[in-house]
Design a protein around this motif. Structure first.
Motif, PDB file in Angstrom:
ATOM      1  N   ALA A 188       0.858  -1.190   0.000  1.00 11.27           N
ATOM      2  CA  ALA A 188       0.000   0.000   0.000  1.00 11.27           C
ATOM      3  C   ALA A 188       0.888   1.233   0.000  1.00 11.27           C
ATOM      4  CB  ALA A 188      -0.904   0.018   1.243  1.00 11.27           C
ATOM      5  N   SER A 189       0.379   2.312  -0.550  1.00 13.41           N
ATOM      6  CA  SER A 189       0.901   3.657  -0.335  1.00 13.41           C
ATOM      7  C   SER A 189       2.416   3.763  -0.513  1.00 13.41           C
ATOM      8  CB  SER A 189       0.478   4.133   1.069  1.00 13.41           C
ATOM      9  OG  SER A 189       0.852   5.469   1.307  1.00 13.41           O
ATOM     10  N   GLN A 190       3.124   4.168   0.565  1.00 18.02           N
ATOM     11  CA  GLN A 190       4.572   4.356   0.488  1.00 18.02           C
ATOM     12  C   GLN A 190       5.289   3.058   0.113  1.00 18.02           C
ATOM     13  OE1 GLN A 190       3.440   7.957   1.269  1.00 18.02           O
ATOM     14  NE2 GLN A 190       5.622   7.603   0.988  1.00 18.02           N
ATOM     15  N   GLY A 191       4.704   1.934   0.507  1.00 19.91           N
ATOM     16  CA  GLY A 191       5.303   0.654   0.137  1.00 19.91           C
ATOM     17  C   GLY A 191       5.270   0.430  -1.357  1.00 19.91           C
ATOM     18  N   LEU A 192       4.147   0.759  -1.981  1.00 19.81           N
ATOM     19  CA  LEU A 192       4.052   0.643  -3.440  1.00 19.81           C
ATOM     20  C   LEU A 192       5.001   1.623  -4.108  1.00 19.81           C
ATOM     21  CD1 LEU A 192       2.621  -0.663  -5.873  1.00 19.81           C
ATOM     22  CD2 LEU A 192       0.905   1.151  -5.720  1.00 19.81           C
ATOM     23  N   ALA A 193       5.100   2.825  -3.546  1.00 14.99           N
ATOM     24  CA  ALA A 193       6.029   3.817  -4.098  1.00 14.99           C
ATOM     25  C   ALA A 193       7.472   3.318  -4.019  1.00 14.99           C
ATOM     26  CB  ALA A 193       5.882   5.146  -3.353  1.00 14.99           C
ATOM     27  N   LEU A 194       7.803   2.627  -2.934  1.00 12.90           N
ATOM     28  CA  LEU A 194       9.163   2.096  -2.777  1.00 12.90           C
ATOM     29  C   LEU A 194       9.446   0.999  -3.808  1.00 12.90           C
ATOM     30  CD1 LEU A 194      11.782   2.210  -1.139  1.00 12.90           C
ATOM     31  CD2 LEU A 194      10.764   0.588   0.473  1.00 12.90           C
ATOM     32  N   MET A 195       8.415   0.320  -4.252  1.00 10.36           N
ATOM     33  CA  MET A 195       8.571  -0.729  -5.271  1.00 10.36           C
ATOM     34  C   MET A 195       8.741  -0.173  -6.687  1.00 10.36           C
ATOM     35  SD  MET A 195       5.627  -3.507  -4.349  1.00 10.36           S
ATOM     36  CE  MET A 195       5.685  -4.595  -2.921  1.00 10.36           C
ATOM     37  N   HIS A 196       8.569   1.119  -6.866  1.00 13.20           N
ATOM     38  CA  HIS A 196       8.386   1.692  -8.195  1.00 13.20           C
ATOM     39  C   HIS A 196       9.378   1.188  -9.236  1.00 13.20           C
ATOM     40  CE1 HIS A 196       7.382   4.623 -11.286  1.00 13.20           C
ATOM     41  NE2 HIS A 196       8.640   4.984 -11.338  1.00 13.20           N
ATOM     42  N   GLU A 197      10.682   1.253  -8.961  1.00 13.90           N
ATOM     43  CA  GLU A 197      11.651   0.870  -9.995  1.00 13.90           C
ATOM     44  C   GLU A 197      11.532  -0.607 -10.358  1.00 13.90           C
ATOM     45  OE1 GLU A 197      15.812   0.233  -9.054  1.00 13.90           O
ATOM     46  OE2 GLU A 197      15.466   0.861  -6.985  1.00 13.90           O
ATOM     47  N   LEU A 198      11.135  -1.434  -9.394  1.00 13.17           N
ATOM     48  CA  LEU A 198      11.044  -2.865  -9.648  1.00 13.17           C
ATOM     49  C   LEU A 198       9.765  -3.256 -10.387  1.00 13.17           C
ATOM     50  CD1 LEU A 198      12.455  -4.052  -6.232  1.00 13.17           C
ATOM     51  CD2 LEU A 198      13.537  -4.340  -8.449  1.00 13.17           C
ATOM     52  N   LEU A 199       8.746  -2.409 -10.330  1.00 16.72           N
ATOM     53  CA  LEU A 199       7.526  -2.712 -11.080  1.00 16.72           C
ATOM     54  C   LEU A 199       7.815  -2.774 -12.574  1.00 16.72           C
ATOM     55  CD1 LEU A 199       4.856  -0.512  -9.233  1.00 16.72           C
ATOM     56  CD2 LEU A 199       5.536  -2.869  -8.762  1.00 16.72           C
ATOM     57  N   PHE A 200       8.689  -1.882 -13.047  1.00 21.68           N
ATOM     58  CA  PHE A 200       9.080  -1.909 -14.459  1.00 21.68           C
ATOM     59  C   PHE A 200       9.844  -3.191 -14.795  1.00 21.68           C
ATOM     60  CE2 PHE A 200       8.467   2.685 -13.913  1.00 21.68           C
ATOM     61  CZ  PHE A 200       7.809   3.025 -15.095  1.00 21.68           C
ATOM     62  N   ILE A 201      10.656  -3.664 -13.857  1.00 27.09           N
ATOM     63  CA  ILE A 201      11.423  -4.887 -14.099  1.00 27.09           C
ATOM     64  C   ILE A 201      10.485  -6.082 -14.217  1.00 27.09           C
ATOM     65  CG2 ILE A 201      13.133  -6.458 -13.091  1.00 27.09           C
ATOM     66  CD1 ILE A 201      14.480  -3.969 -11.866  1.00 27.09           C
ATOM     67  N   ALA A 202       9.471  -6.142 -13.342  1.00 27.68           N
ATOM     68  CA  ALA A 202       8.517  -7.258 -13.383  1.00 27.68           C
ATOM     69  C   ALA A 202       7.785  -7.312 -14.715  1.00 27.68           C
ATOM     70  CB  ALA A 202       7.528  -7.135 -12.230  1.00 27.68           C
ATOM     71  N   SER A 203       7.305  -6.164 -15.183  1.00 26.28           N
ATOM     72  CA  SER A 203       6.588  -6.158 -16.459  1.00 26.28           C
ATOM     73  C   SER A 203       7.544  -6.338 -17.634  1.00 26.28           C
ATOM     74  CB  SER A 203       5.783  -4.868 -16.625  1.00 26.28           C
ATOM     75  OG  SER A 203       6.626  -3.729 -16.621  1.00 26.28           O
ATOM     76  N   GLY A 204       8.727  -5.732 -17.550  1.00 25.96           N
ATOM     77  CA  GLY A 204       9.703  -5.845 -18.632  1.00 25.96           C
ATOM     78  C   GLY A 204      10.212  -7.261 -18.824  1.00 25.96           C
ATOM     79  N   MET A 205      10.293  -8.028 -17.720  1.00 26.08           N
ATOM     80  CA  MET A 205      10.694  -9.430 -17.805  1.00 26.08           C
ATOM     81  C   MET A 205       9.508 -10.349 -18.052  1.00 26.08           C
ATOM     82  SD  MET A 205      13.633  -9.634 -14.827  1.00 26.08           S
ATOM     83  CE  MET A 205      13.907 -11.397 -15.066  1.00 26.08           C
ATOM     84  N   ARG A 206       8.309  -9.748 -18.173  1.00 22.91           N
ATOM     85  CA  ARG A 206       7.067 -10.463 -18.497  1.00 22.91           C
ATOM     86  C   ARG A 206       6.764 -11.546 -17.453  1.00 22.91           C
ATOM     87  NH1 ARG A 206       5.718  -9.359 -23.785  1.00 22.91           N
ATOM     88  NH2 ARG A 206       3.655 -10.045 -23.102  1.00 22.91           N
ATOM     89  N   LEU A 207       6.825 -11.120 -16.186  1.00 26.84           N
ATOM     90  CA  LEU A 207       6.614 -12.039 -15.068  1.00 26.84           C
ATOM     91  C   LEU A 207       5.193 -11.867 -14.516  1.00 26.84           C
ATOM     92  CD1 LEU A 207      10.047 -11.537 -13.271  1.00 26.84           C
ATOM     93  CD2 LEU A 207       9.387 -13.354 -14.876  1.00 26.84           C
ATOM     94  N   PRO A 208       4.414 -12.935 -14.456  1.00 27.13           N
ATOM     95  CA  PRO A 208       2.993 -12.843 -14.071  1.00 27.13           C
ATOM     96  C   PRO A 208       2.770 -12.811 -12.560  1.00 27.13           C
ATOM     97  CG  PRO A 208       3.504 -15.091 -14.676  1.00 27.13           C
ATOM     98  CD  PRO A 208       4.767 -14.290 -14.926  1.00 27.13           C
ATOM     99  N   ILE A 209       3.403 -11.877 -11.899  1.00 30.01           N
ATOM    100  CA  ILE A 209       3.240 -11.692 -10.458  1.00 30.01           C
ATOM    101  C   ILE A 209       1.863 -11.085 -10.192  1.00 30.01           C
ATOM    102  CG2 ILE A 209       4.147 -10.448  -8.438  1.00 30.01           C
ATOM    103  CD1 ILE A 209       6.882 -10.405 -10.026  1.00 30.01           C
ATOM    104  N   VAL A 210       1.217 -11.517  -9.124  1.00 25.60           N
ATOM    105  CA  VAL A 210      -0.052 -10.914  -8.697  1.00 25.60           C
ATOM    106  C   VAL A 210       0.186 -10.211  -7.365  1.00 25.60           C
ATOM    107  CG1 VAL A 210      -2.423 -11.352  -7.937  1.00 25.60           C
ATOM    108  CG2 VAL A 210      -1.502 -12.551  -9.944  1.00 25.60           C
ATOM    109  N   MET A 211      -0.311  -8.975  -7.273  1.00 26.40           N
ATOM    110  CA  MET A 211      -0.128  -8.164  -6.064  1.00 26.40           C
ATOM    111  C   MET A 211      -1.453  -7.549  -5.648  1.00 26.40           C
ATOM    112  SD  MET A 211       2.501  -5.007  -5.293  1.00 26.40           S
ATOM    113  CE  MET A 211       2.293  -4.206  -6.871  1.00 26.40           C
ATOM    114  N   LEU A 212      -1.711  -7.589  -4.350  1.00 27.70           N
ATOM    115  CA  LEU A 212      -2.828  -6.838  -3.781  1.00 27.70           C
ATOM    116  C   LEU A 212      -2.306  -5.480  -3.344  1.00 27.70           C
ATOM    117  CD1 LEU A 212      -5.804  -6.812  -2.632  1.00 27.70           C
ATOM    118  CD2 LEU A 212      -4.743  -7.391  -0.429  1.00 27.70           C
ATOM    119  N   ASN A 213      -2.931  -4.412  -3.845  1.00 33.63           N
ATOM    120  CA  ASN A 213      -2.628  -3.075  -3.340  1.00 33.63           C
ATOM    121  C   ASN A 213      -3.851  -2.554  -2.603  1.00 33.63           C
ATOM    122  OD1 ASN A 213      -0.920  -0.593  -3.167  1.00 33.63           O
ATOM    123  ND2 ASN A 213      -2.701   0.262  -4.199  1.00 33.63           N
ATOM    124  N   THR A 214      -3.671  -2.258  -1.327  1.00 39.76           N
ATOM    125  CA  THR A 214      -4.766  -1.711  -0.542  1.00 39.76           C
ATOM    126  C   THR A 214      -4.625  -0.194  -0.576  1.00 39.76           C
ATOM    127  OG1 THR A 214      -3.474  -1.933   1.513  1.00 39.76           O
ATOM    128  CG2 THR A 214      -4.900  -3.760   0.912  1.00 39.76           C
TER     129      THR A 214
END
Length: 380
Positions: free
Chosen positions: A82-108
């Motif tokens: 959630a929130s600041q935690g999702l913001a902290l993940m920001h750079e890695l979100l691009f890596i997950a999609s760029g590597m075409r990895l089907p990760i599922v995440m709940l964001n509250t």
């Protein structure tokens, strides 16, 4: 047992869905208001109800890094934030999609600091709209469970990660009756994840996450966009299959009372329940178009459903600073170029969106003659 009904929170509903989907790896760091989700998953793992590796990490950045590593070996993975935690993940979100990895995440969904605020708005996930993640916004706890299940089948088909977003506290800490489907039927529905592009096999070595030189980088971006476009059909197909199996379906968007309406509201998330209550009890001349899938954005569905309306009210629980509109309003305006778009910024930082606010929005929209943005519920 064919199915059972539990009275549970939104975060517990998400955890139940993860258990049903036979996830291999869970990596998470606690943050309000999602903590109760990963606490419940830790309980499932400890009790032997879910055979998964539970990785306790020191930050949300590390949680996503662990999920990327696990998914790259072919494991079905899950995390929540959630929130600041999702913001902290920001750079890695691009890596997950760029590597075409089907990760599922709940964001509250929770407001971003400063000032520090633990209550709900959608600024956190909206800020990640261009990271290549599919985004689904649930209205209630049942849809939360169902969307997590669907997310695995969607992600593993189009090879993009999926973020299921639910409103913090409004759903995460409110209990509702939720139907828990039969575990064997769910596992048959999602199937076994057998990736051909991401695995760990010394006899068939592959390179993952290489340098993207100018001669190939642009093509990888185009492939993500093409996968997003493909996802529109896949989301509808998966939802249709889910409805046949479990008698519930949602689609990319939901149309509510549009056939009787002369004023239409567009919104995402739990506020749609408030709008439906307003329509049912106070004003049946109002219709709702609920955007469930924000990425990919359902342009065609919005155009088709709203072709007979001259003006549209869009409720945004986020704001694009410097443009004085919310993201949903901006994209609706780009989609419906020939209509008056009234954008209303509401509910930031957990501010209540009341029935009187909905009435005010309806009345202001009826009077509107040109595009405008208004902040609703501000104190004097």
């Amino acid at each position: 047992m064919e199915k059972e009904v539990k009275v549970i929170t939104g975060t517990s509903a998400a955890a139940e869905a993860v258990r049903l989907c036979d996830v291999d790896v869970i990596a998470a760091y606690p943050i309000t208001p999602q903590t109760t989700c990963v606490e419940k998953l830790a309980e499932f793992v400890a009790n032997g109800e879910l055979d998964a590796e539970y990785i306790k990490v020191e930050s949300e950045h590390s949680a996503m890094a662990a999920c990327i590593g696990a998914s790259a070996t072919g494991a079905r993975t899950f995390t929540a934030t959630a929130s600041q935690g999702l913001a902290l993940m920001h750079e890695l979100l691009f890596i997950a999609s760029g590597m075409r990895l089907p990760i599922v995440m709940l964001n509250t969904n929770r407001a971003l600091s400063a000032p520090i605020n633990i209550w709900c708005d959608q600024q956190d996930s909206i800020s990640q709209r261009d990271t290549g993640w599919i985004q689904i916004y649930a209205e209630d706890n049942q849809e939360t469970l169902d969307s997590i299940i669907q997310a695995y089948k969607i992600a593993e088909t189009v090879l993009l990660p999926v973020m299921v977003c639910i409103d913090g506290f409004i759903l995460t800490h409110t209990v509702e009756p939720v139907e828990i489907p039969n575990i064997d039927k769910v596992r048959e529905f999602v199937g076994v994840y057998e990736p051909k592009h991401a695995y760990l096999d010394p006899d068939k070595p592959i390179t993952q996450g290489p340098v993207g030189v100018p001669e190939c980088y642009m093509e990888t971006r185009k492939q993500i966009e093409e996968a997003m476009e493909e996802a529109k059909k896949v989301i509808k197909d998966v939802d249709s299959s889910f409805k046949k199996e479990f008698d519930r379906g949602y689609g990319l968007v939901e149309s509510y009372n549009l056939e009787n309406a002369d004023t239409v509201l567009i919104a995402m998330g739990s506020v749609c329940g408030t709008i439906k209550h307003y329509i049912n009890n106070y004003d049946d001349s109002v219709g709702l178009l609920r955007v469930r899938t924000y990425r990919p954005f359902p342009k065609e569905e919005i155009k088709k459903l709203l072709k007979d309306f001259d003006k549209v009210a869009v409720l945004d629980k986020n704001v694009s600073f410097g443009f004085n509109m919310g993201a949903l309003g901006i994209e609706t305006m780009a989609t419906l170029k020939d209509k008056v778009i009234c954008n209303y910024i509401v509910g930031l930082g957990g501010r209540d969106i009341t029935l009187s606010n909905i009435k005010e929005i309806v009345e202001k929209t009826k009077e509107a003659e040109e595009d405008k943005t208004e902040w609703i519920g501000l104190k004097e």
